[in-house]
Design a protein around this motif. Sequence first.
Motif, PDB file in Angstrom:
ATOM      1  N   SER A 329      34.406  43.076  46.373  1.00 40.21           N
ATOM      2  CA  SER A 329      34.215  41.666  46.722  1.00 40.21           C
ATOM      3  C   SER A 329      34.465  41.477  48.202  1.00 40.21           C
ATOM      4  CB  SER A 329      35.151  40.763  45.908  1.00 40.21           C
ATOM      5  OG  SER A 329      36.503  40.997  46.243  1.00 40.21           O
ATOM      6  N   VAL A 330      33.760  40.506  48.763  1.00 38.89           N
ATOM      7  CA  VAL A 330      33.916  40.126  50.168  1.00 38.89           C
ATOM      8  C   VAL A 330      34.017  38.611  50.208  1.00 38.89           C
ATOM      9  CG1 VAL A 330      32.934  40.211  52.487  1.00 38.89           C
ATOM     10  CG2 VAL A 330      32.521  42.100  50.892  1.00 38.89           C
ATOM     11  N   SER A 331      35.036  38.092  50.891  1.00 39.26           N
ATOM     12  CA  SER A 331      35.202  36.648  50.987  1.00 39.26           C
ATOM     13  C   SER A 331      35.699  36.290  52.372  1.00 39.26           C
ATOM     14  CB  SER A 331      36.188  36.148  49.930  1.00 39.26           C
ATOM     15  OG  SER A 331      37.476  36.694  50.154  1.00 39.26           O
ATOM     16  N   GLY A 332      35.464  35.063  52.747  1.00 40.57           N
ATOM     17  CA  GLY A 332      35.902  34.579  54.052  1.00 40.57           C
ATOM     18  C   GLY A 332      35.152  33.320  54.401  1.00 40.57           C
ATOM     19  N   GLY A 333      35.091  33.035  55.703  1.00 36.39           N
ATOM     20  CA  GLY A 333      34.341  31.871  56.136  1.00 36.39           C
ATOM     21  C   GLY A 333      35.014  31.130  57.265  1.00 36.39           C
ATOM     22  N   SER A 334      34.351  30.066  57.658  1.00 34.27           N
ATOM     23  CA  SER A 334      34.849  29.202  58.720  1.00 34.27           C
ATOM     24  C   SER A 334      35.425  27.938  58.103  1.00 34.27           C
ATOM     25  CB  SER A 334      33.708  28.861  59.673  1.00 34.27           C
ATOM     26  OG  SER A 334      32.685  28.144  58.989  1.00 34.27           O
ATOM     27  N   ALA A 335      35.761  26.976  58.959  1.00 34.35           N
ATOM     28  CA  ALA A 335      36.325  25.728  58.462  1.00 34.35           C
ATOM     29  C   ALA A 335      35.324  24.969  57.597  1.00 34.35           C
ATOM     30  CB  ALA A 335      36.772  24.859  59.633  1.00 34.35           C
ATOM     31  N   ASN A 336      34.037  25.122  57.879  1.00 34.69           N
ATOM     32  CA  ASN A 336      33.012  24.369  57.158  1.00 34.69           C
ATOM     33  C   ASN A 336      32.265  25.203  56.131  1.00 34.69           C
ATOM     34  OD1 ASN A 336      33.505  21.947  58.532  1.00 34.69           O
ATOM     35  ND2 ASN A 336      32.214  22.593  60.244  1.00 34.69           N
ATOM     36  N   THR A 337      32.296  26.508  56.252  1.00 32.85           N
ATOM     37  CA  THR A 337      31.531  27.372  55.353  1.00 32.85           C
ATOM     38  C   THR A 337      32.428  28.476  54.819  1.00 32.85           C
ATOM     39  OG1 THR A 337      29.538  26.972  56.669  1.00 32.85           O
ATOM     40  CG2 THR A 337      29.477  28.793  55.091  1.00 32.85           C
ATOM     41  N   GLN A 338      32.530  28.571  53.508  1.00 34.03           N
ATOM     42  CA  GLN A 338      33.282  29.650  52.870  1.00 34.03           C
ATOM     43  C   GLN A 338      32.365  30.356  51.879  1.00 34.03           C
ATOM     44  OE1 GLN A 338      34.888  26.269  52.255  1.00 34.03           O
ATOM     45  NE2 GLN A 338      35.375  26.464  54.428  1.00 34.03           N
ATOM     46  N   TYR A 339      32.567  31.653  51.734  1.00 30.82           N
ATOM     47  CA  TYR A 339      31.700  32.440  50.870  1.00 30.82           C
ATOM     48  C   TYR A 339      32.532  33.440  50.072  1.00 30.82           C
ATOM     49  CZ  TYR A 339      32.362  35.880  54.579  1.00 30.82           C
ATOM     50  OH  TYR A 339      32.919  36.733  55.497  1.00 30.82           O
ATOM     51  N   PHE A 340      31.986  33.813  48.927  1.00 35.53           N
ATOM     52  CA  PHE A 340      32.566  34.857  48.088  1.00 35.53           C
ATOM     53  C   PHE A 340      31.419  35.631  47.461  1.00 35.53           C
ATOM     54  CE2 PHE A 340      33.936  36.610  44.036  1.00 35.53           C
ATOM     55  CZ  PHE A 340      35.128  37.230  44.363  1.00 35.53           C
ATOM     56  N   LEU A 341      31.402  36.941  47.664  1.00 35.09           N
ATOM     57  CA  LEU A 341      30.397  37.818  47.076  1.00 35.09           C
ATOM     58  C   LEU A 341      31.102  38.936  46.337  1.00 35.09           C
ATOM     59  CD1 LEU A 341      29.433  37.210  50.329  1.00 35.09           C
ATOM     60  CD2 LEU A 341      27.330  38.150  49.399  1.00 35.09           C
ATOM     61  N   SER A 342      30.563  39.312  45.195  1.00 36.44           N
ATOM     62  CA  SER A 342      31.155  40.410  44.441  1.00 36.44           C
ATOM     63  C   SER A 342      30.069  41.181  43.714  1.00 36.44           C
ATOM     64  CB  SER A 342      32.191  39.892  43.436  1.00 36.44           C
ATOM     65  OG  SER A 342      31.565  39.175  42.389  1.00 36.44           O
ATOM     66  N   GLY A 343      30.360  42.432  43.452  1.00 36.60           N
ATOM     67  CA  GLY A 343      29.495  43.285  42.655  1.00 36.60           C
ATOM     68  C   GLY A 343      30.355  44.118  41.728  1.00 36.60           C
ATOM     69  N   ASN A 344      29.827  44.460  40.559  1.00 33.61           N
ATOM     70  CA  ASN A 344      30.614  45.224  39.595  1.00 33.61           C
ATOM     71  C   ASN A 344      29.716  46.102  38.753  1.00 33.61           C
ATOM     72  OD1 ASN A 344      30.206  43.861  36.670  1.00 33.61           O
ATOM     73  ND2 ASN A 344      30.101  42.286  38.251  1.00 33.61           N
ATOM     74  N   TYR A 345      30.286  47.206  38.300  1.00 31.22           N
ATOM     75  CA  TYR A 345      29.577  48.078  37.361  1.00 31.22           C
ATOM     76  C   TYR A 345      30.585  48.660  36.382  1.00 31.22           C
ATOM     77  CZ  TYR A 345      26.767  51.768  35.321  1.00 31.22           C
ATOM     78  OH  TYR A 345      26.096  52.581  34.419  1.00 31.22           O
ATOM     79  N   LEU A 346      30.325  48.457  35.097  1.00 33.44           N
ATOM     80  CA  LEU A 346      31.179  48.944  34.022  1.00 33.44           C
ATOM     81  C   LEU A 346      30.394  49.927  33.167  1.00 33.44           C
ATOM     82  CD1 LEU A 346      33.730  48.717  32.063  1.00 33.44           C
ATOM     83  CD2 LEU A 346      32.412  46.928  30.898  1.00 33.44           C
ATOM     84  N   ARG A 347      31.008  51.055  32.888  1.00 35.63           N
ATOM     85  CA  ARG A 347      30.438  52.037  31.966  1.00 35.63           C
ATOM     86  C   ARG A 347      31.500  52.352  30.935  1.00 35.63           C
ATOM     87  NH1 ARG A 347      30.196  57.632  31.229  1.00 35.63           N
ATOM     88  NH2 ARG A 347      28.203  58.378  30.385  1.00 35.63           N
ATOM     89  N   ASN A 348      31.251  51.970  29.684  1.00 36.42           N
ATOM     90  CA  ASN A 348      32.275  52.061  28.644  1.00 36.42           C
ATOM     91  C   ASN A 348      31.717  52.783  27.423  1.00 36.42           C
ATOM     92  OD1 ASN A 348      34.826  51.529  27.509  1.00 36.42           O
ATOM     93  ND2 ASN A 348      34.029  49.739  26.434  1.00 36.42           N
ATOM     94  N   GLN A 349      32.177  53.991  27.192  1.00 30.51           N
ATOM     95  CA  GLN A 349      31.769  54.718  26.001  1.00 30.51           C
ATOM     96  C   GLN A 349      32.500  54.173  24.779  1.00 30.51           C
ATOM     97  OE1 GLN A 349      32.594  58.873  26.728  1.00 30.51           O
ATOM     98  NE2 GLN A 349      30.532  59.250  27.498  1.00 30.51           N
ATOM     99  N   GLY A 350      31.852  54.297  23.618  1.00 29.04           N
ATOM    100  CA  GLY A 350      32.481  53.914  22.370  1.00 29.04           C
ATOM    101  C   GLY A 350      33.128  55.100  21.702  1.00 29.04           C
ATOM    102  N   ILE A 351      34.086  54.842  20.798  1.00 28.68           N
ATOM    103  CA  ILE A 351      34.759  55.933  20.106  1.00 28.68           C
ATOM    104  C   ILE A 351      33.890  56.521  19.003  1.00 28.68           C
ATOM    105  CG2 ILE A 351      37.076  55.127  20.641  1.00 28.68           C
ATOM    106  CD1 ILE A 351      37.200  53.892  17.840  1.00 28.68           C
ATOM    107  N   ILE A 352      32.789  55.852  18.634  1.00 26.81           N
ATOM    108  CA  ILE A 352      31.782  56.462  17.782  1.00 26.81           C
ATOM    109  C   ILE A 352      30.856  57.270  18.688  1.00 26.81           C
ATOM    110  CG2 ILE A 352      29.870  56.063  16.181  1.00 26.81           C
ATOM    111  CD1 ILE A 352      32.485  55.320  14.949  1.00 26.81           C
ATOM    112  N   ASP A 353      30.603  58.500  18.339  1.00 26.77           N
ATOM    113  CA  ASP A 353      29.789  59.368  19.182  1.00 26.77           C
ATOM    114  C   ASP A 353      28.419  58.742  19.437  1.00 26.77           C
ATOM    115  OD1 ASP A 353      29.344  61.567  20.708  1.00 26.77           O
ATOM    116  OD2 ASP A 353      29.010  62.959  19.046  1.00 26.77           O
ATOM    117  N   ASN A 354      27.944  58.898  20.675  1.00 24.09           N
ATOM    118  CA  ASN A 354      26.633  58.418  21.117  1.00 24.09           C
ATOM    119  C   ASN A 354      26.525  56.896  21.178  1.00 24.09           C
ATOM    120  OD1 ASN A 354      25.604  60.947  21.572  1.00 24.09           O
ATOM    121  ND2 ASN A 354      24.580  61.117  19.586  1.00 24.09           N
TER     122      ASN A 354
END
Length: 1005
Positions: A329-354
């Motif tokens: 994530s990246v956040s910041g800004g000036s007195a009049n403009t504030q921004y927040f950007l984020s990116g995510n990636y999740l990889r979650n295997q299950g306990i059942i095979d495949n």
Amino acid sequence: MEKIYIKRKSYVKASFLCLLLLGLLNQAALAQNTRYTISGTVTDARTKSPLPGVVVKFQNSNTATATDANGEYDLVANLPPGTYQLNFSFIGFKPETRPVVLGTAEAVDLDVQLSEDIVGLDEVVVTGTSVATSKKQLGNAISTVSGEAIENSIAISIDQALAGKVAGAQITQNSGNPAGGISVRLRGTSTVVGSGDPLYIVDGVIINNSSPELIDLGGYAQNRLVDINPNDIERIEIIKGAAAAAIYGSRASNGVVQIFTKRGVEGKPQIQVSTQFRVSEVRKTLEYNDYPFRFINTTATDLTQEPVQRYDYQDEIFRTAFGTENNVSVSGGSANTQYFLSGNYLRNQGIIDNTKFNRGGARIRVDQTLKDWISVSVGANYVLSTSEEIPNGGLSEAYGALTGFIFSNNFIDPQPDPVTGVYPSTAPTAILRRTNPLEAINRFDFRQRTSRFIGDFQLMVTPIDNLNINYTLGYDNSTQIATGFIPVGNTTPSYDAGYSRRADRTAYLLNNDLNISYRTMLSDWLESTTGVGATAQTEKIYTTGITGTQLVPQAQTPSTAAIIVTGEARSDINILGFFAQQTFGFGDRFFLTGAGRYDVSSVFGPDDRWQFYPKVSASYLISNEQFWQRWSSVVPTLKLRASYGQSGNLTAIQAYDRLTNFVGASLPGFPGVSSPTLLGNPEIKPERQTETEFGVDMSLLNGRLGLEFSYYTKDVEDLLLNISLAPTTGYLTQYVNIGTLTNKGVEFLLTGAPLQKESVKWTSTLIYSRNKNRLNDIPGGVVTFPGGFGQVAAVNGYPIGAFYSTYFARNPDGSLLLTPAGLPQPERVGRNPETGQPAGATVPKVIGDPNPDWTGSWINEISLTNGFFFRAQFDAAYGFDVFNFTRRVGERDLYGGLAGYEPELRGEVPKGTSAALFGIFENYIEDGSYIKLREVSVGYDFKPAFLGNSSVRVNLAGRNLFSIDDYSGYDPEVNAAGQTNAVRGFDFVEVPIPRTYALGVTVAF
């Protein structure tokens, strides 16, 4: 045409003059204003360390900023000279308001210390209007959960992370599949046939959290809340009572969950990167039958056995699963403009095979101040999730991995032939055939893919002091695609010639909300807050599906099948709502609120579309009275509160269920229609819920101990049920308003800081919730529900979802009444007068209740100023039953894969006992009470020199590490019927909730 032209010309002139006048007024205002800079440092009153992220804002103004990493702030404002109120607010700390005198000096220094709010009574919440209100003023209970508590839970979804953190909320995970499957019930279940989930609002956007089953996975379905990244959450507010939810109208009968995501703050860019590695494993497996002999037949008098080798199929089905999660994530800004950007990636295997679940997404939020009195905010979130699934249940289909396991003879080796690669049938006969579980894992191909965009535009205007005008445009669009494929030549009982399905669902939600509020002091002792608002909402859902059986060899699409079944559905729902709310505050001690809302919905008929929902609440801060000062050292805060309100339910029926919808039919060369099974009812109306709540909030020991207690009663009238009709009507079922539903309960929350010093802090929270649910006025006394093999029903005088089925015949002393062969038997309508044995048809009764007597949790957090922290959460549920249908099948002589069948093989009970028990469902009701270590985490914060003193956090966490219970199945927290209301606690080979460990690193610079 001439008149229209003149009107347009006059309109243009008027508009030009208005803009010119506004410009002159603005220039005049600027000419009278002075540019001031208020700066200072905000620190923690206990540790004296700087607090980053504290919001500094002029009261009743859009002029605001936030402290940087060093706790410093600079707030620039163009204002005329005078005295102003400056607010300092930060989650977990008591807000501070300081007067600021702006005069000749253009620079003002103001340092502030904030004290921790252990109790939480000073939290500022948003209750559906644009006015932020302190919890001390509210007449109803509202729970808040911080984003940090959610992040530390290592849950993959927000609703999963909320488990155990909210008083009055029963949050259960129905399945251990990698995408979860969560049910959230606030103050019990308030409907039978509709959705029981609360209304979810993310940054003002009403979002879709439905759980469509586009392909049959055995009851498991993904919640769409899994699309939102928990790491993007700033805080969550949960509104449980109808008195609070009344202003949300007919979508809020199950409560409201408001989710606020992170925003940017003024200052240089702040970058945060985190990565996490997780390991999941099955916590407990079923005890399998390892007796080395089997009966050669099921004849009760033939005890001949032969030697066999037994296999534990679970060793081949379950695996150790791995996953990773990465966020930036990246956040910041000036007195009049504030921004927040984020990116995510999740990889979650299950306990059942495949099996696995992947999610990737990006979020952006931009806040822009145009003038001191007007600002806009724009947010967008896109997510793409994919999953690989293995069917694991059998409520309506007989294929699947765990289904195949429980219906197998475990003396058959499930491995494929090493030469031909053909998987053997593991079932006893062709009639009782089920899927080889290893074939389901290795040859079936079931997938889901969801593309989703959530966006909003918000306009905030403060044209004059104390007047706030907020407009929100929210948009939620998702497309879910599911495919299923079973190849030709398999061991399934129904699709050995092949099966293919493709289905998609597009959901489109749009909400327009206008909120106007005005807060003013009518006198030095009377404060008034007036709010009005309106909403226009649209929900469109388009679903298509095509299923093919008897496939061409090697083909995988349903269009190549010999038998093709198609289906399509379109739904369009429109809602208009209007509300008004008035709050009076008397001497900062007594607060009285009244509100009303009108809703019109296209779901119901013209005579019942308009519904009015009233609300009234009051709170009395006794501790602000002068006479209370003598006890202020012992009880510094004491508040009594009460509320009453009504709300409706839009979720109980679909868009056109009030109509008799004939089904299209294809005749040779001609179109046609066929009669449906559901008879329409244009007279049905929304379920109406009336709730009364009483409570007390207090703090003790100088604010180090806090107590919140609530008692509520919630009555639902005009309950919607799908009743059976006489065959002579030509239809099978019809929705009608019959029956009543009552929930009564108490909520208790105790929060304290047993240890609070400059170098260490220990906070502890106890939550206890008790809810009693009862149905009444059911026609005929009983209405059975689908999804539980006919063993679940609405029964007069009993809770919703009661298990209603056969039970043991017993002697007067309570012992089992056995057959002459010494076998147990079910109770029947009568007794044979000669033998005393049961005679006639079997009779059912209520044999179990899936609703817990109470739920609770215990949360402890310890933090040291040297950077170490520890957190642990125990959850408990007591006094509920689980229908162990898994054991019923696995202990039957036809299959016999579980250890419970061994006594019959050993001769400890008569042969045929398992077959006799199979029809007595009372035998499979088990106590599901448990205590779980839901979450535990330990970490260390430090600032290494080699990273330029950037903040680093290392965290080791676990989830669902152990459970203390007497349940013989995988996990008492289960439901093979998914997120339904009517069928709960039904265990039929659903994937167990895994034990998970996670190691994470977060770097902020």
